[in-house]
Design an enzyme around this catalytic site. Structure first.
Site, PDB file in Angstrom:
ATOM      1  N   SER A 201      -1.531  -4.132  -8.468  1.00  0.00           N
ATOM      2  CA  SER A 201      -0.614  -3.032  -8.202  1.00  0.00           C
ATOM      3  C   SER A 201      -0.229  -2.306  -9.494  1.00  0.00           C
ATOM      4  CB  SER A 201       0.599  -3.610  -7.468  1.00  0.00           C
ATOM      5  OG  SER A 201       1.506  -2.619  -7.116  1.00  0.00           O
ATOM      6  N   HIS A 412      -0.808  -5.342   0.897  1.00  0.00           N
ATOM      7  CA  HIS A 412      -0.538  -5.310  -0.545  1.00  0.00           C
ATOM      8  C   HIS A 412      -0.037  -6.652  -1.092  1.00  0.00           C
ATOM      9  CE1 HIS A 412      -0.143  -2.758  -4.074  1.00  0.00           C
ATOM     10  NE2 HIS A 412       0.981  -3.372  -4.368  1.00  0.00           N
TER      11      HIS A 412
END
Ligand SMILES: *[C@@H]1O[C@H](CO)[C@@H](O)[C@H](O)[C@H]1NC(C)=O
Ligand SMILES: *[C@@H]1O[C@H](CO)[C@@H](O)[C@H](O)[C@H]1NC(C)=O
Ligand SMILES: *[C@@H]1O[C@H](CO)[C@@H](O)[C@H](O)[C@H]1NC(C)=O
Ligand SMILES: *[C@@H]1O[C@H](CO)[C@@H](O)[C@H](O)[C@H]1NC(C)=O
Ligand SMILES: *[C@@H]1O[C@H](CO)[C@@H](O)[C@H](O)[C@H]1NC(C)=O
Length: 438
Positions: A201, A412
Site C-alpha cells: 500500500s 487490501h
C-alpha cells in the site's frame, strides 16, 4: 453558505459517479451520501475530540509490541533507531532468524508497512502466516520499517507530537526522508550493498516517490515487490477515500471532522464513515469502528476472525492528516474517471507558486525507476484499482512482472492477514526473489 456549497458538491459528485464505481462497492455503498446524518450539525459543533473506541483487546498478543511478538514466537529481534535529517526518530525492527539459529550473513529483506499500519502488521499472525517470519525462515535478514508518526516512530529531536509542525508531512516526506535514512542505516549496519524491498500500500507509494526523487538510492535495491500498489488513485473505489476527496475542497470543514494534524477522525466522522461503508447486520461493530477497515473494506472469505482482536488492537497506528489529504488530491486529479496524476502535494495556487515556482505540483517521474519492480494486485482491492495498477506498470522504467492474486475476493487487508496469504501471495514473492543474486 459554505454548508450549502458542500451539500451541492456532494450531490453533484454523487450523481456524476460512474456505474462501475457504484457496482464495485454496491454491497456497502450508501448511494445518497447526502443523506448522512447531520453533516451541518457536525461542522457547526464544537464538541471536544473523542478518540474512537477500538475493540477491547482480549488476547495477550493484542498488547504485545512488535519485538515482544518476535520474541514470543521464538525469533531473534533487535531494536534499531534512526534519525532523519529533519529530526524524526524512527524505529527499525530487525529479525535475524530463529533464536536458536547461528549468526550468518544473510540477504536483507526490507519491509515497509502501509497507511495506518506499523511494523506490527508483519508479525501479528504468528510464524506460519506472517510475512516477517516467513522471510526469516527463508533465510533473510528481515528489517521492518516504521514511518514517522506511527506508534513506534513518534519521537523527534525537538518537536513533540502535540506540535502542529511535527505532523506537517505527507508520504512524500516518508519517501524522501524516512526511507533514505533507514536504507542508509541498514546498508551501513549489515554491510550489504543491496537489499530486497517489499512494500504494502503506502509502503509502495513511498518507494516510488523515493526512487523517482532520489534515483541514486536505487543502487541499494536489488528488486522491489509491490503488494497492493497505490500510485494512480483516480479510480480508487474506497467510498471513505472518495468521501474525503469530495470534501477536500472545503478543507477547513474537513479538517474539523478528521483531525487537524494527526489523522484522528471525530466520532461524528466515524459515524458518517460507518454509514457509508457498513451494511446493517452483516459485519460486527468492532470492524465498523476501525478506521483501517472502513477505508479498505473487509469483504473477504479470507478474514481470520480469531485474529481480529489482535489486528484491531494494533491499528490504526498513527498517520498525518496530510498523508490522507495527499491521497485525496490524487483521487481528485482523476475526477473519478481517469487515472489522475501521481504528483506532489498541492498547496493551492499561491502555495504552489511559493513551493514549486509553478501553479501545478510536479509529477513523480516513474520512468526514472530502473530497479526491477513486480506488482502484486487483486481485483477486490478498494485502494488499488486494477486499471490504475496497469497504468503504473506501463510507466515503470524496468517492470519485472505483474501478478494478480489468484483469489477473486482478495482485498487490501488480505495482503497482510488473509488465511491463505502464504499460498496465494508470499510464496510467489519468495520464489521471485530467488531469481535475483543473493
Ligand atoms: C452496474 O450495474 C448495473 C445494474 O446492475 C448494470 O446495468 C451496469 O452494466 C453495471 N456496470 C458495470 C460497469 O458493470
Ligand atoms: C530451531 O528451532 C526450530 C523450531 O523449534 C527447529 O525447527 C529448528 O530445527 C531449530 N534449529 C536449530 C539449528 O536447532
Ligand atoms: C487464525 O489466526 C489464529 C491466530 O493467529 C490462528 O491460530 C489460526 O490458525 C488462524 N485460522 C486460520 C483458519 O488460519
Ligand atoms: C554510513 O556510512 C558512511 C561511511 O562510513 C557514513 O558517511 C554515513 O554517515 C553512514 N550513514 C548512516 C546512516 O549511518
Ligand atoms: C523522466 O525521466 C526520464 C528518464 O530520466 C527522462 O528522459 C524524461 O525526460 C523525464 N520526464 C520528465 C517529464 O521530466
Amino acid at each position: 453558505m459554505l454548508l450549502l456549497l458542500i451539500a451541492s458538491l456532494i450531490l453533484v459528485s454523487t450523481s456524476a459517479m460512474p456505474n462501475n464505481f457504484i457496482n464495485k462497492t454496491s454491497d456497502y455503498f450508501v448511494k445518497e451520501i447526502s443523506n448522512s446524518p447531520g453533516i451541518d450539525e457536525i461542522l457547526a459543533s464544537k464538541e471536544k475530540f473523542v478518540k474512537p473506541q477500538f475493540f477491547a483487546p482480549i488476547l495477550s498478543d493484542a498488547e504485545l509490541t512488535t519485538l515482544e511478538l518476535v520474541d514470543k514466537y521464538g525469533y531473534n529481534g533487535e531494536l534499531h533507531k534512526v534519525i532523519t535529517y529533519d529530526g524524526y526518530i524512527l524505529e527499525l525492527h530487525r529479525i535475524t532468524g530463529r533464536s536458536n539459529s547461528s549468526v550468518v550473513q544473510k540477504p536483507v529483506a526490507f519491509v515497509m508497512h502501509g497507511i495506518l499500519g506499523s511494523s506490527a502488521i508483519w508479525v501479528l499472525s504468528g510464524p506460519e502466516k506472517s510475512l516477517a517470519f516467513i522471510l526469516a525462515d527463508a533465510g533473510y535478514d528481515v528489517w521492518l520499517a516504521n514511518a514517522r508518526g506511527t506508534m513506534y516512530s513518534r519521537k523527534h529531536r525537538h518537536l513533540s507530537i502535540q506540535d502542529k509542525k511535527y505532523w506537517d508531512f505527507s508520504w512524500h516526506e516518508i519517501g524522501t526522508r524516512d526511507l533514505p535514512a533507514m536504507i542508509d542505516y541498514v546498508v551501513n549496519t549489515t554491510g550489504r550493498e543491496k537489499l530486497f524491498y517489499l512494500g504494502h500500500s503506502q509502503g509502495t507509494t513511498t518507494f516510488f516517490v523515493m526512487a523517482a526523487e532520489l534515483p541514486e538510492y536505487q543502487k541499494n535495491i536489488q528488486a522491489m515487490f509491490a503488494m497492493a500498489p497505490v500510485v494512480y488513485c483516480g479510480r480508487m473505489p474506497s467510498p471513505v477515500m472518495q468521501f474525503l476527496a469530495k470534501f477536500s475542497c472545503s478543507i477547513n470543514a474537513l479538517l474539523k471532522l478528521i483531525g487537524k494534524y494527526e489523522f484522528e477522525p471525530t466520532s461524528e466522522a466515524m459515524n458518517i464513515f460507518k454509514k457509508i461503508v457498513c451494511a446493517e447486520d452483516t459485519i460486527t461493530q468492532s470492524l465498523c469502528s476501525n478506521l483501517l477497515f472502513l477505508i479498505t473494506g473487509f469483504d473477504s472469505e479470507q478474514l481470520n476472525k480469531t485474529l481480529l482482536p489482535i489486528t484491531l488492537a494494533h491499528i490504526p497506528a498513527g498517520t498525518a492528516t496530510k498523508q490522507m489529504m495527499h491521497y485525496a488530491q490524487l483521487i481528485n486529479s482523476g475526477i473519478l474517471v481517469g487515472p489522475g496524476k501521481f504528483r506532489q502535494y498541492d498547496y493551492g495556487p499561491f502555495g504552489n507558486l511559493k513551493e514549486y515556482g509553478w501553479l501545478i505540483p510536479p509529477s513523480y517521474n516513474l520512468s526514472k525507476i530502473q530497479v526491477p519492480v513486480s506488482l502484486h494486485y487483486s481485483t477486490n482491492d478498494w485502494l488499488a484499482n486494477v486499471k490504475d495498477v496497469h497504468k503504473l506498470y506501463k510507466e515503470l522504467g524496468n517492470p519485472y512482472g505483474k501478478f494478480r492474486v489468484p483469489f477473486e475476493k482478495f482485498n487490501h487487508l488480505d495482503f497482510m492477514w488473509a488465511i491463505d496469504v502464504k499460498e496465494l501471495l508470499y510464496e510467489k514473492i519468495l520464489s521471485l526473489m530467488t531469481h535475483f543474486p543473493h
